[in-house]
Design an enzyme around this catalytic site. Structure first.
Site, PDB file in Angstrom:
ATOM      1  N   LYS A 107       0.848  -1.192   0.000  1.00 32.79           N
ATOM      2  CA  LYS A 107       0.000   0.000   0.000  1.00 32.79           C
ATOM      3  C   LYS A 107       0.883   1.242   0.000  1.00 32.79           C
ATOM      4  CE  LYS A 107      -2.009   2.652   3.079  1.00 32.79           C
ATOM      5  NZ  LYS A 107      -2.041   3.943   2.330  1.00 32.79           N
ATOM      6  N   GLU A 153      10.236   1.839  10.475  1.00 35.21           N
ATOM      7  CA  GLU A 153      11.162   2.984  10.390  1.00 35.21           C
ATOM      8  C   GLU A 153      10.294   4.216  10.498  1.00 35.21           C
ATOM      9  OE1 GLU A 153      12.676   6.174   9.188  1.00 35.21           O
ATOM     10  OE2 GLU A 153      12.852   5.265   7.205  1.00 35.21           O
ATOM     11  N   CYS A 199      13.210  11.541   6.558  1.00 34.47           N
ATOM     12  CA  CYS A 199      13.224  11.187   7.976  1.00 34.47           C
ATOM     13  C   CYS A 199      14.594  11.404   8.601  1.00 34.47           C
ATOM     14  CB  CYS A 199      12.780   9.747   8.159  1.00 34.47           C
ATOM     15  SG  CYS A 199      13.720   8.567   7.161  1.00 34.47           S
ATOM     16  N   GLU A 254       8.717  16.750  15.686  1.00 34.25           N
ATOM     17  CA  GLU A 254       9.135  16.612  14.292  1.00 34.25           C
ATOM     18  C   GLU A 254       8.277  17.514  13.406  1.00 34.25           C
ATOM     19  OE1 GLU A 254      10.147  13.050  11.131  1.00 34.25           O
ATOM     20  OE2 GLU A 254       8.381  12.827  12.395  1.00 34.25           O
TER      21      GLU A 254
END
Length: 496
Positions: free
Chosen positions: A189, A265, A299, A400
């Site tokens: 997906k 992750e 990231c 973040e």
């Protein structure tokens, strides 16, 4: 490989992107729009897989594990993976065009990193699978005849692969390739923001003769949609996910009842530490890359930059000057910075720019939205931003942001630098800039992260372990680490 130009048409213009289930392309049920972040134009509609279609995909994958795919030898599987890589390269311009249309990223990045790495992932894991060994132990028995123990690597089963929107093709193939190399069947997906390169990959799988059900593709959203149906499905054996930490937590809850294997992750609030003895130009140039690459939507990007006090003022000015010179524009304009993935994400990043001012930070440069006077004003562009003066406990320093922004702060000692860098709930990556070899090794080892770079950033060997600690993830990907996750070791004991 032919490089695309702006004249190359988006591969799915005015089409409905299908799902791929059991070797058949499916266009049924609800759809959603795929929007170009450069100008806000709808590129195509996308088929949203409901729970029933997800179930069909999972059952097709399970059927493939009992069919011809299960009878292929490792060399035969790996030969198919190499054909996938070759076909990606033959359709290189289409893949680059699709990735650019979905993300708005620059032609330079998509053509030199995203698509080449996607093809390379299939070759790399084919090679690794072919050279993989196993254990063998001899043991004594009471009758003196002995026994032989040897291990075999068996597929985990049906693997759900969920990829993010920032590096859609690279990170999709980073998981699909080792999963297939180990003999699993996949239900993939992509992000609802970036479905196009995954749709092309589905075509490639069909073109190379991948057996039906080995690779299935379902499009859709997360909660109460395709993603939730996939991760909670009782016949999915493992989940490989890259994305936000909060989404990872939700997936863990959904997967708990059936105790699935998980590889995550997740997010990062990464630090760069610049010592006064660092090569100044290299440190500034490297920090520019680590802050602003892919418009800060990686990231691994540095959102916190700590600079030793004697160098601090000079470093801030140099970084801000270079940030002001970055060219913002569309993929084919030779720009340094493209748009964010969507206007919704831009509003999130802008909210942090506003918050930085409210938290008494100094916006050294940026902090707003560029104006073009053309269709790009309907896109998701944002200014690269450098902030100073925030308290360490402020939200902008702790949360973040995932945009082209960093906060710079001074430090006075090595111990303080290590403490500041590690004072976060995340632990994905760090960068250390110093010309002192002993300090480089000493400080890098103390970073509470999965990967620490010294005097560089984003230098990756695909054989090495990749992943994070704390809120940044579970497990490791890369090389033998990926093969270990996508395999179940089984011991066979033979009495001699």
């Amino acid at each position: 490989m032919r490089m695309p130009t702006e004249a190359d048409a988006y591969p799915f213009a005015d089409q409905q992107l299908p799902c791929l289930v059991g070797g058949e392309f499916v266009r049924q049920g609800r759809t959603f729009d795929n929007v170009n972040p450069v100008n806000g134009v709808v590129l195509a509609t996308v088929t949203e897989a409901d729970a029933a279609l997800v179930d069909r995909a999972v059952q097709a994958a399970r059927g493939a594990l009992r069919g011809p795919w299960a009878r292929l030898s490792t060399p035969e599987r790996c030969a198919l993976l190499r054909k996938v890589a070759e076909r990606i390269e033959q359709r290189f311009a289409e893949f680059v065009s699709a990735e650019i249309a979905d993300t708005g990223k620059t032609l330079q990045q998509a053509s030199s990193l995203d698509i080449p790495r996607g093809a390379a992932n299939f070759r790399a894991y084919a090679d690794l699978a072919l050279t993989r060994g196993s254990e063998c132990f001899e043991m004594g028995t009471p009758d003196g005849r002995g026994a032989l123990n040897y291990s075999v690597h068996k597929p985990v089963g049906v693997v759900a692969v969920i990829a993010p929107w920032n590096l859609p093709f690279l990170l999709m193939t980073w998981k699909v390739a080792p999963a297939l190399a180990c003999g699993n069947a996949v239900v993939a997906k992509p992000s609802e923001e970036t479905p196009s390169s995954a749709a092309l990959l589905a075509q490639v799988m069909q073109e190379v003769g991948m057996p039906p059900g080995v690779f299935n593709l379902v499009h859709g959203f997360g909660p109460r949609s395709t993603g939730e149906a996939l991760v909670s499905h009782p016949d999915v054996n493992a989940i490989a996910f890259t994305g936000e930490s909060a989404t990872g937590s939700a997936i863990m809850r959904g997967a708990a009842d059936s105790v699935k294997a998980l590889s995550f992750e997740l997010g990062g609030k990464n630090a760069a530490v610049v010592f006064a003895d660092a090569d100044f130009e290299a440190a500034v140039g490297g920090t520019m890359r680590s802050v602003f690459s892919n418009c800060g939507q990686v990231c691994l990007c540095s959102e916190r930059v700590y600079v030793e006090r004697p160098l601090f003022a000079r470093f801030v000015e140099a970084l801000a000057q270079r940030a002001r010179r970055l060219k913002i524009g569309g993929p084919y304009e030779g720009a340094d910075l493209g748009p964010l993935i969507s206007r919704a994400h831009r509003e999130k990043v802008l909210s942090y720019y506003r918050l930085a001012r409210e938290e008494h930070g100094e916006i050294v440069c940026g902090g707003g939205v560029p104006s073009f006077g053309d269709e790009r004003d309907r896109g998701a562009f944002i200014e690269p931003t450098v902030v100073c003066g925030l308290a360490e406990g402020s939200r902008c320093v702790k949360e973040e942001i995932f945009g082209p922004v960093c906060h710079l702060a001074p430090f006075d000692s090595e111990d303080e630098a290590v403490r500041l860098a590690n004072d976060t709930r995340y632990g994905l990556a760090a960068a250390v800039w110093t010309s002192n070899l002993q300090r480089a090794h000493r400080v890098a080892r103390q970073m509470e992260v999965g990967i620490a770079w010294v005097n560089d950033w984003y230098l990756r060997d695909l054989r090495t372990p990749f992943g994070g600690v704390k809120l940044s993830g579970i497990g490791r990907e890369g090389g033998a680490h990926s093969l270990a996750f996508f395999s179940e070791p089984m011991n066979i004991c033979v009495k001699l």
